[in-house]
Design a protein around this motif. Sequence first.
Motif, PDB file in Angstrom:
ATOM      1  N   ASN A  49       0.814  -1.217   0.000  1.00  5.27           N
ATOM      2  CA  ASN A  49       0.000   0.000   0.000  1.00  5.27           C
ATOM      3  C   ASN A  49       0.851   1.272   0.000  1.00  5.27           C
ATOM      4  OD1 ASN A  49      -2.477   1.682   0.625  1.00  5.27           O
ATOM      5  ND2 ASN A  49      -1.261   2.051   2.463  1.00  5.27           N
TER       6      ASN A  49
ATOM      7  N   VAL B  22      -9.076   9.372  -2.941  1.00 10.76           N
ATOM      8  CA  VAL B  22      -9.487   8.851  -1.632  1.00 10.76           C
ATOM      9  C   VAL B  22      -9.108   9.894  -0.584  1.00 10.76           C
ATOM     10  CG1 VAL B  22      -9.379   6.873  -0.060  1.00 10.76           C
ATOM     11  CG2 VAL B  22      -8.810   6.556  -2.482  1.00 10.76           C
TER      12      VAL B  22
ATOM     13  N   THR C 297      -7.385  10.761   2.065  1.00  7.88           N
ATOM     14  CA  THR C 297      -6.243  10.390   2.904  1.00  7.88           C
ATOM     15  C   THR C 297      -5.281  11.582   2.881  1.00  7.88           C
ATOM     16  OG1 THR C 297      -4.937   9.531   1.069  1.00  7.88           O
ATOM     17  CG2 THR C 297      -6.412   7.956   2.161  1.00  7.88           C
TER      18      THR C 297
ATOM     19  N   TYR D 235       4.533   9.037 -11.906  1.00  7.31           N
ATOM     20  CA  TYR D 235       3.592   8.427 -10.954  1.00  7.31           C
ATOM     21  C   TYR D 235       2.580   7.558 -11.697  1.00  7.31           C
ATOM     22  CZ  TYR D 235      -0.154   7.794  -7.542  1.00  7.31           C
ATOM     23  OH  TYR D 235      -1.115   7.247  -6.725  1.00  7.31           O
TER      24      TYR D 235
HETATM   25  N1  LIG Z   1      -5.435   8.874  -1.762  1.00  5.24           N
HETATM   26  C1  LIG Z   1      -5.691   8.724  -3.065  1.00  5.24           C
HETATM   27  O1  LIG Z   1      -6.422   9.525  -3.685  1.00  5.24           O
HETATM   28  C2  LIG Z   1      -5.103   7.555  -3.809  1.00  5.24           C
HETATM   29  C3  LIG Z   1      -5.671   7.215  -5.061  1.00  5.24           C
HETATM   30  C4  LIG Z   1      -5.158   6.136  -5.754  1.00  5.24           C
HETATM   31  C5  LIG Z   1      -4.117   5.411  -5.218  1.00  5.24           C
HETATM   32  N2  LIG Z   1      -3.587   5.769  -4.012  1.00  5.24           N
HETATM   33  C6  LIG Z   1      -2.479   4.969  -3.486  1.00  5.24           C
HETATM   34  O2  LIG Z   1      -2.836   4.515  -2.205  1.00  5.24           O
HETATM   35  C7  LIG Z   1      -1.645   4.184  -1.486  1.00  5.24           C
HETATM   36  C8  LIG Z   1      -1.752   4.722  -0.081  1.00  5.24           C
HETATM   37  O3  LIG Z   1      -1.762   6.120  -0.129  1.00  5.24           O
HETATM   38  P1  LIG Z   1      -2.773   6.976   0.767  1.00  5.24           P
HETATM   39  O4  LIG Z   1      -3.841   7.501  -0.098  1.00  5.24           O
HETATM   40  O5  LIG Z   1      -3.187   6.217   1.953  1.00  5.24           O
HETATM   41  O6  LIG Z   1      -1.839   8.211   1.141  1.00  5.24           O
HETATM   42  P2  LIG Z   1      -1.194   8.589   2.551  1.00  5.24           P
HETATM   43  O7  LIG Z   1      -2.275   8.809   3.536  1.00  5.24           O
HETATM   44  O8  LIG Z   1      -0.251   9.698   2.245  1.00  5.24           O
HETATM   45  O9  LIG Z   1      -0.404   7.285   2.983  1.00  5.24           O
HETATM   46  C9  LIG Z   1       0.797   6.927   2.337  1.00  5.24           C
HETATM   47  C10 LIG Z   1       1.333   5.669   2.975  1.00  5.24           C
HETATM   48  O10 LIG Z   1       2.562   5.332   2.339  1.00  5.24           O
HETATM   49  C11 LIG Z   1       3.561   5.205   3.336  1.00  5.24           C
HETATM   50  N3  LIG Z   1       4.857   5.669   2.814  1.00  5.24           N
HETATM   51  C12 LIG Z   1       5.106   6.750   2.041  1.00  5.24           C
HETATM   52  N4  LIG Z   1       6.436   6.860   1.804  1.00  5.24           N
HETATM   53  C13 LIG Z   1       7.023   5.815   2.440  1.00  5.24           C
HETATM   54  C14 LIG Z   1       8.367   5.376   2.589  1.00  5.24           C
HETATM   55  N5  LIG Z   1       9.404   6.040   2.023  1.00  5.24           N
HETATM   56  N6  LIG Z   1       8.623   4.271   3.317  1.00  5.24           N
HETATM   57  C15 LIG Z   1       7.604   3.602   3.905  1.00  5.24           C
HETATM   58  N7  LIG Z   1       6.309   3.962   3.808  1.00  5.24           N
HETATM   59  C16 LIG Z   1       6.024   5.057   3.079  1.00  5.24           C
HETATM   60  C17 LIG Z   1       3.103   6.103   4.474  1.00  5.24           C
HETATM   61  O11 LIG Z   1       3.721   5.684   5.663  1.00  5.24           O
HETATM   62  P3  LIG Z   1       3.690   6.644   6.976  1.00  5.24           P
HETATM   63  O12 LIG Z   1       2.280   6.606   7.458  1.00  5.24           O
HETATM   64  O13 LIG Z   1       4.662   5.990   7.876  1.00  5.24           O
HETATM   65  O14 LIG Z   1       4.110   7.995   6.507  1.00  5.24           O
HETATM   66  C18 LIG Z   1       1.605   5.848   4.471  1.00  5.24           C
HETATM   67  O15 LIG Z   1       1.299   4.631   5.129  1.00  5.24           O
HETATM   68  C19 LIG Z   1      -0.482   4.757  -2.311  1.00  5.24           C
HETATM   69  O16 LIG Z   1       0.144   3.696  -3.001  1.00  5.24           O
HETATM   70  C20 LIG Z   1      -1.168   5.698  -3.291  1.00  5.24           C
HETATM   71  O17 LIG Z   1      -0.440   5.845  -4.481  1.00  5.24           O
HETATM   72  C21 LIG Z   1      -4.058   6.821  -3.296  1.00  5.24           C
END
Ligand SMILES: NC(=O)c1ccc[n+]([C@@H]2O[C@H](COP(=O)([O-])OP(=O)(O)OC[C@H]3O[C@@H](n4cnc5c(N)ncnc54)[C@H](OP(=O)(O)O)[C@@H]3O)[C@@H](O)[C@H]2O)c1
Length: 220
Positions: free
Chosen positions: A34, A132, A134, A99
């Motif tokens: 994730n 999403v 987040t 990305y």
């Molecule tokens: N939010 C959206 O709109 C959306 C849409 C499509 C796909 N996604 C994908 O969903 C996934 C989760 O993102 P999210 O939306 O939940 O965003 P988020 O709230 O910013 O969470 C990002 C996650 O990635 C971890 N992370 C980032 N850099 C890291 C590193 N260098 N080493 C270890 N962990 C790292 C963070 O860990 P920490 O908590 O420790 O910082 C956190 O758990 C991502 O792959 C993103 O591309 C998100």
Amino acid sequence: MTRLVQDLTAPDAARRIADALIERRISVGVLVNNAGFGTCGRFEEIDARREHDQLMVNVVALVDLTHALLPGMLAQGSGAVLNVGSTAGYQPGPYFAAYSAAKTFVLNFSLALHQEYRGRGIRVTAVCPGPVETAFFETLGTRRAAIGSFTTPERVVRAALRALAAGRAYVTPGLGNALSAQLTPRRPRTLVAAIAKRVTRGVLVPDTDHAAPAPERTAA
Ligand SMILES: NC(=O)c1ccc[n+]([C@@H]2O[C@H](COP(=O)([O-])OP(=O)(O)OC[C@H]3O[C@@H](n4cnc5c(N)ncnc54)[C@H](OP(=O)(O)O)[C@@H]3O)[C@@H](O)[C@H]2O)c1
């Protein structure tokens, strides 16, 4: 509950995690890839180091962790890998070039492994959400990058777990996102890229309210 903290931009991140799991005698039944973050803007203006880190987390760590943990699942005779892609991966993304390409990688990698491990006890599913609620867009620095309506993390998780349980190769939560994901590949690739540019160029407009510095991390 065991907690391991690891900076996934480190080239040996997956190895460290795998070693720590062995040391603690923990076997993994489900790997959820994730972790990830986005980069956007004119390609020449994106910080090259940040872009490199984005690919390390979104692509390299995902592959390395799968390499490290899948053999143990095969040995157990069961297991699952859930990879988090994005609707950004369904087409080229001008101003999100690396990305969106990373998320295309996640989707195609998942689809390929899904086929490889069918009938061998391992499920591989990609979940490809649209926007999403987040911290993603705060880290990215702009909410203008959100294409489509927002959903909640709970809805995405529910859709992902249902798809994994049903043995689906991928799922796109949300009807509008799913329709768009089905229609996009049927159009010529260069036309899709040109249309995508019209949609995504909004990120070039400064959105200083949401600019955030890259998070600092400590390797385990
Ligand atoms: N939010 C959206 O709109 C959306 C849409 C499509 C796909 N996604 C994908 O969903 C996934 C989760 O993102 P999210 O939306 O939940 O965003 P988020 O709230 O910013 O969470 C990002 C996650 O990635 C971890 N992370 C980032 N850099 C890291 C590193 N260098 N080493 C270890 N962990 C790292 C963070 O860990 P920490 O908590 O420790 O910082 C956190 O758990 C991502 O792959 C993103 O591309 C998100």
